[in-house]
Design an enzyme around this catalytic site. Structure first.
Site, mmCIF file in Angstrom:
data_model
loop_
_atom_site.group_PDB
_atom_site.id
_atom_site.type_symbol
_atom_site.label_atom_id
_atom_site.label_comp_id
_atom_site.label_asym_id
_atom_site.label_seq_id
_atom_site.Cartn_x
_atom_site.Cartn_y
_atom_site.Cartn_z
ATOM 1 N N GLY A 1 36.341 -18.108 20.379
ATOM 2 C CA GLY A 1 34.896 -18.337 20.435
ATOM 3 C C GLY A 1 34.278 -18.293 19.051
ATOM 4 N N TYR B 1 30.840 -21.620 38.206
ATOM 5 C CA TYR B 1 30.037 -20.466 37.807
ATOM 6 C C TYR B 1 28.559 -20.743 37.986
ATOM 7 C CZ TYR B 1 34.201 -18.781 35.332
ATOM 8 O OH TYR B 1 35.451 -18.351 35.000
ATOM 9 N N TYR C 1 25.869 -15.441 21.729
ATOM 10 C CA TYR C 1 24.965 -16.013 20.733
ATOM 11 C C TYR C 1 24.143 -14.937 20.052
ATOM 12 C CZ TYR C 1 26.307 -20.468 22.764
ATOM 13 O OH TYR C 1 27.023 -21.542 23.215
ATOM 14 N N ASN D 1 24.134 -16.090 32.857
ATOM 15 C CA ASN D 1 25.247 -16.182 31.917
ATOM 16 C C ASN D 1 25.135 -15.121 30.821
ATOM 17 O OD1 ASN D 1 27.523 -17.002 30.569
ATOM 18 N ND2 ASN D 1 26.965 -19.169 30.530
#
Lengths: 211, 177
Positions: free
Chosen positions: B108, B28, B142, B135
């Site tokens: 997550g 990625y 976050y 990303n």
């Protein structure tokens, strides 16, 4: 002409480091109250059982009698760094704070402290140093570029740009408290003492996942 | 088939799988050539005399019906403790990765809650990390727990730039005489 030494900080320096931190905050256009760390915290974290950081100080050891008396017992600057890791490139050093009091700037103390931090961290096996600089601090950003560092936020190619993400303050407190809700699902209360050593295996109840 | 996640501290035997997952991540990343770390280095650096990083792995455990259990590491978070002179103890998230099939599950969030417990136990006052511009998934992840992007989400003058220098690039400029 003044002369200086760069040396490792000692526990006795924590009082003056705290004062310099407050000067640092004001220099960055905040209030001194922005420094929520305490002298006690610095002593415990830098010189206690576990060293959370390493610190170098610049100490003025001799000076012209025409200079006004030295503030802070001769300590006029400091650099806080610690060791971290990059999954791609391995051991690295983070430079977390660097500051020289106004009267003693222009003597290359910042660079000298960085040299020592680089030498020490290189000796510990680090191949990389990293740090954060404010947008407004153009002289610092230019200095770092001149010595060969790369600004990963100011990249032309978006694909190469890196963002510094922080969770602190009220949102951090809520986040940390939210973890407590899970502690009974994660582990029995007797295991909570083991969390600090990260040695407890945490099993999550199925119903937590399959919602 | 019912499955469950177990979060535990990584051990030295996990390094091979962690290394493989890190290599998945490089596909990625737009700068895959920067990935140099070897399995042996991860083992020495994470599990030697001085641990340079900490790691929590997430295992997915599935019961195959014949009292057999298949276990697979499907995610991890690598982190280090650090410091902010102004505020105190810090936790740096070095890397957080979950395999494709296990994203958009609760995993997550559970990994973050595990970090929350670590943060509480160690009197840490701040979590930070570096995230690549491309990303957007991570940045949203976050942001959802209240993290702020200090490189873009604050007034321009206060924006923070992430600088890094390899020893190779700065050694001639910084070497002491």
């Amino acid at each position: 002409m003044a002369s200086y030494v760069i040396r490792q900080a000692r526990i006795e320096d924590c009082d003056v480091i705290h004062q310099l931190l407050q000067e640092f905050a004001v220099h960055e256009k905040y209030d001194a109250e922005k420094i929520t760390n305490t002298i006690k915290g610095l002593k415990r974290d830098g010189f206690g059982e576990r060293a959370w950081f390493h610190c170098l100080v610049s100490e003025c050891v001799s000076y012209d009698k025409n200079m006004s008396s030295l503030p802070h017992n001769g300590v006029v600057g400091f650099l806080v760094f610690y060791y971290g890791y990059d999954a791609w490139q391995g051991k690295l050093a983070y430079m977390s704070d660097i500051f020289v009091t106004e009267k003693h700037r222009g003597n290359g103390l910042g660079k000298k402290m960085m040299q020592q931090a680089a030498r020490i961290s290189r000796g510990a096996g680090c191949q990389k140093m990293q740090w954060i600089v404010s947008e407004w601090n153009v002289p610092a950003r230019n200095f770092y570029k001149r010595i060969g560092a790369e600004d990963y936020t100011d990249q032309e190619k978006e694909a190469h740009r890196q963002h510094y993400i922080v969770l602190d303050g009220k949102d951090f407190n809520s986040f940390a408290e939210a973890g407590a809700k899970y502690s009974s699902s994660f582990a029995s209360s007797s295991d909570m003492n083991k969390i600090k050593d990260n040695r407890c295996e945490v099993q999550l109840a199925e119903e937590l996942i399959m919602q | 088939m019912a499955g469950k996640y177990i979060l535990r501290e990584a051990c030295i035997d996990d390094c091979r799988v962690i290394h493989n997952l890190l290599q998945e991540l490089t596909k990625y990343d737009k700068k895959p050539e920067e990935y140099e770390n070897k399995i042996e280095t991860l083992m020495a650096d994470g599990f030697g005399e001085q641990a340079w990083f900490k790691c929590i792995v997430a295992e997915y455990v599935e019961n195959n019906g014949n009292t057999e259990e298949s276990k697979e590491i499907v995610g991890f978070v690598m982190y280090t403790f650090g410091y902010d002179g102004w505020k105190g103890r810090v936790l740096n998230i070095t890397d957080l990765y979950i395999t494709q099939e296990h994203r958009a599950t609760k995993l997550g969030h559970l990994i973050l809650m595990r970090l929350a417990l670590i943060v509480e136990a160690n009197k840490v006052i701040k979590i930070c990390g570096i995230v690549s511009d491309w990303n957007t998934g991570a940045r949203r992840f976050y942001s959802a727990v209240g993290a702020i992007d200090y490189s873009t989400e604050v007034p321009e003058a206060q924006r923070q730039h992430y600088f890094a220098a390899s020893w190779e690039s700065i050694k001639d400029n910084l070497k002491t005489t």
